[in-house]
Design a protein around this motif. Sequence first.
Motif, PDB file in Angstrom:
ATOM      1  N   ASP A 156      45.578 -81.913  14.465  1.00 54.05           N
ATOM      2  CA  ASP A 156      46.270 -82.240  15.870  1.00 54.05           C
ATOM      3  C   ASP A 156      46.054 -80.651  16.339  1.00 54.05           C
ATOM      4  OD1 ASP A 156      46.827 -84.712  15.414  1.00 54.05           O
ATOM      5  OD2 ASP A 156      48.842 -84.637  15.385  1.00 54.05           O
ATOM      6  N   ILE A 157      46.048 -80.525  17.599  1.00 49.21           N
ATOM      7  CA  ILE A 157      45.830 -79.224  18.209  1.00 49.21           C
ATOM      8  C   ILE A 157      46.504 -79.338  19.449  1.00 49.21           C
ATOM      9  CG2 ILE A 157      43.733 -78.234  17.081  1.00 49.21           C
ATOM     10  CD1 ILE A 157      42.129 -79.139  19.500  1.00 49.21           C
ATOM     11  N   ALA A 158      46.887 -77.923  20.273  1.00 50.30           N
ATOM     12  CA  ALA A 158      47.789 -77.887  21.413  1.00 50.30           C
ATOM     13  C   ALA A 158      47.786 -76.492  21.841  1.00 50.30           C
ATOM     14  CB  ALA A 158      49.148 -78.579  21.400  1.00 50.30           C
ATOM     15  N   SER A 159      48.286 -76.316  23.013  1.00 45.55           N
ATOM     16  CA  SER A 159      48.565 -74.718  23.319  1.00 45.55           C
ATOM     17  C   SER A 159      49.681 -75.182  24.398  1.00 45.55           C
ATOM     18  CB  SER A 159      47.312 -74.297  23.992  1.00 45.55           C
ATOM     19  OG  SER A 159      46.902 -74.892  25.098  1.00 45.55           O
ATOM     20  N   HIS A 160      50.368 -73.844  24.498  1.00 44.30           N
ATOM     21  CA  HIS A 160      51.702 -73.828  25.244  1.00 44.30           C
ATOM     22  C   HIS A 160      51.732 -72.591  26.007  1.00 44.30           C
ATOM     23  CE1 HIS A 160      53.141 -78.008  23.989  1.00 44.30           C
ATOM     24  NE2 HIS A 160      52.492 -77.692  22.639  1.00 44.30           N
TER      25      HIS A 160
ATOM     26  N   SER B 127      39.668 -74.914  19.233  1.00 41.83           N
ATOM     27  CA  SER B 127      38.513 -75.402  18.653  1.00 41.83           C
ATOM     28  C   SER B 127      38.060 -74.931  17.137  1.00 41.83           C
ATOM     29  CB  SER B 127      37.320 -75.193  19.709  1.00 41.83           C
ATOM     30  OG  SER B 127      37.478 -75.961  20.761  1.00 41.83           O
ATOM     31  N   TRP B 128      38.358 -73.529  17.302  1.00 40.49           N
ATOM     32  CA  TRP B 128      38.220 -72.879  15.907  1.00 40.49           C
ATOM     33  C   TRP B 128      39.173 -73.514  15.092  1.00 40.49           C
ATOM     34  CZ3 TRP B 128      41.565 -70.345  13.007  1.00 40.49           C
ATOM     35  CH2 TRP B 128      40.744 -69.626  11.600  1.00 40.49           C
ATOM     36  N   PHE B 129      40.552 -73.797  15.209  1.00 31.04           N
ATOM     37  CA  PHE B 129      41.347 -74.503  14.254  1.00 31.04           C
ATOM     38  C   PHE B 129      40.777 -75.869  13.849  1.00 31.04           C
ATOM     39  CE2 PHE B 129      45.422 -72.865  16.607  1.00 31.04           C
ATOM     40  CZ  PHE B 129      45.367 -71.781  15.490  1.00 31.04           C
ATOM     41  N   VAL B 130      40.092 -76.596  14.495  1.00 34.49           N
ATOM     42  CA  VAL B 130      39.552 -77.708  14.035  1.00 34.49           C
ATOM     43  C   VAL B 130      38.408 -77.255  12.701  1.00 34.49           C
ATOM     44  CG1 VAL B 130      38.354 -79.882  14.433  1.00 34.49           C
ATOM     45  CG2 VAL B 130      39.814 -78.871  16.037  1.00 34.49           C
ATOM     46  N   THR B 131      37.318 -76.617  13.296  1.00 33.38           N
ATOM     47  CA  THR B 131      36.375 -76.065  12.302  1.00 33.38           C
ATOM     48  C   THR B 131      37.113 -75.385  11.116  1.00 33.38           C
ATOM     49  OG1 THR B 131      34.748 -75.813  14.068  1.00 33.38           O
ATOM     50  CG2 THR B 131      34.408 -74.767  11.907  1.00 33.38           C
TER      51      THR B 131
ATOM     52  N   THR C 176      37.086 -63.102  13.407  1.00 38.27           N
ATOM     53  CA  THR C 176      36.752 -63.751  14.628  1.00 38.27           C
ATOM     54  C   THR C 176      37.193 -62.481  15.832  1.00 38.27           C
ATOM     55  OG1 THR C 176      39.017 -64.482  15.179  1.00 38.27           O
ATOM     56  CG2 THR C 176      37.348 -66.120  13.934  1.00 38.27           C
ATOM     57  N   ASN C 177      36.894 -62.804  17.138  1.00 36.92           N
ATOM     58  CA  ASN C 177      37.574 -61.957  18.162  1.00 36.92           C
ATOM     59  C   ASN C 177      37.801 -62.860  19.302  1.00 36.92           C
ATOM     60  OD1 ASN C 177      34.772 -63.028  19.094  1.00 36.92           O
ATOM     61  ND2 ASN C 177      33.829 -60.848  19.499  1.00 36.92           N
ATOM     62  N   LEU C 178      38.396 -64.008  19.007  1.00 40.30           N
ATOM     63  CA  LEU C 178      38.925 -64.936  19.818  1.00 40.30           C
ATOM     64  C   LEU C 178      39.908 -64.298  20.873  1.00 40.30           C
ATOM     65  CD1 LEU C 178      38.864 -68.208  17.633  1.00 40.30           C
ATOM     66  CD2 LEU C 178      37.143 -67.322  19.298  1.00 40.30           C
ATOM     67  N   THR C 179      40.020 -64.886  22.055  1.00 43.67           N
ATOM     68  CA  THR C 179      40.965 -63.956  23.117  1.00 43.67           C
ATOM     69  C   THR C 179      41.722 -65.014  23.986  1.00 43.67           C
ATOM     70  OG1 THR C 179      39.178 -63.408  24.386  1.00 43.67           O
ATOM     71  CG2 THR C 179      39.950 -61.726  23.035  1.00 43.67           C
ATOM     72  N   SER C 180      41.317 -66.396  23.561  1.00 39.00           N
ATOM     73  CA  SER C 180      41.984 -67.587  24.273  1.00 39.00           C
ATOM     74  C   SER C 180      42.432 -68.640  23.328  1.00 39.00           C
ATOM     75  CB  SER C 180      40.619 -68.144  25.444  1.00 39.00           C
ATOM     76  OG  SER C 180      39.962 -68.718  24.772  1.00 39.00           O
ATOM     77  N   PRO C 181      43.552 -69.272  24.092  1.00 34.01           N
ATOM     78  CA  PRO C 181      43.778 -70.338  23.255  1.00 34.01           C
ATOM     79  C   PRO C 181      42.834 -71.662  23.103  1.00 34.01           C
ATOM     80  CG  PRO C 181      45.078 -70.118  25.346  1.00 34.01           C
ATOM     81  CD  PRO C 181      44.421 -69.016  25.164  1.00 34.01           C
ATOM     82  N   GLU C 182      42.377 -71.943  24.272  1.00 40.57           N
ATOM     83  CA  GLU C 182      41.308 -72.836  24.098  1.00 40.57           C
ATOM     84  C   GLU C 182      40.156 -72.748  22.900  1.00 40.57           C
ATOM     85  OE1 GLU C 182      43.261 -72.536  27.999  1.00 40.57           O
ATOM     86  OE2 GLU C 182      41.867 -71.020  26.770  1.00 40.57           O
ATOM     87  N   LYS C 183      39.830 -71.729  22.826  1.00 43.10           N
ATOM     88  CA  LYS C 183      38.793 -71.200  21.850  1.00 43.10           C
ATOM     89  C   LYS C 183      39.332 -71.322  20.429  1.00 43.10           C
ATOM     90  CE  LYS C 183      35.705 -68.612  24.693  1.00 43.10           C
ATOM     91  NZ  LYS C 183      34.680 -67.361  24.787  1.00 43.10           N
ATOM     92  N   ALA C 184      40.585 -70.830  20.333  1.00 46.12           N
ATOM     93  CA  ALA C 184      41.387 -71.072  19.074  1.00 46.12           C
ATOM     94  C   ALA C 184      41.473 -72.590  18.616  1.00 46.12           C
ATOM     95  CB  ALA C 184      42.816 -70.343  19.203  1.00 46.12           C
TER      96      ALA C 184
END
Length: 247
Positions: free
Chosen positions: A176-180, A72-76, A62-70
């Motif tokens: 379960d997902i979250a960002s801080h 969503s990626w985690f779930v998949t 991946t080339n993810l750079t934001s926690p929001e996209k990460a």
Amino acid sequence: MQIRFQTDVGKKRNSNQDYVAIFKNQVGVTLAVLADGMGGHQAGDVASKVAVEGIGKKWQDTNLTSPEKACSWFVTAIQAANEVVYNLGQEKPELQGMGTTIVCVAVFEEEFALAHVGDSRMYLVRDHEITQLTEDHSLVNELVLSGEITKEMAATHPRRNVLTRSVGMPGSVEVDIASHFYKAGDYLLLTSDGLTNMLADDVIKWIIDEPITLDEKVEKLISGANDAGGADNITVLLIEIGGSAHD
């Protein structure tokens, strides 16, 4: 910010069902993944390794750079790992019924994203306070949340090892997902229940707060759990958020 990772596994069983690894994606964002497998013979070992390495390999692409996209990626990615672990258990009789917990964190420039399934935990230690960032997916935790038993009763409950969610279940698994946001001086702790079943949160916080090296903190957490009588594998991954040279 300067971010340092330190991990270790204290082996208490003939077979080690815990597995932990650190990966970087194509833009240099670090992902840490920890798993605690379950199943007879070597099945738990297989489940945890397959899940961690499968998630890690996908992260490296991946080339993810934001926690929001990460998030969503985690779930998949965890759903994919769930399917792989389950199918492998169906294909090989000796692996049938295997599963694993998962807890993972991706650390970005100002925030971290986390995901988990099962009862492996993530904590934040900040300003001499410890906060559990994950909620155990276990039978006893459901009983605690419903008010049927206390946290103290949960610690010795005969069914405290029964999970309500794990990677390797038929169908899909809820993630379960979250960002801080984080700040200099924070510590992020990922650990299997081999540690948390033996040491209270306040003891964990006290060790992490000690003026010793990151490696010594990890070693002391593991030795403390062993000294408390731990009979399970104890895996600790500790992340230190330090200040920059200009702080």
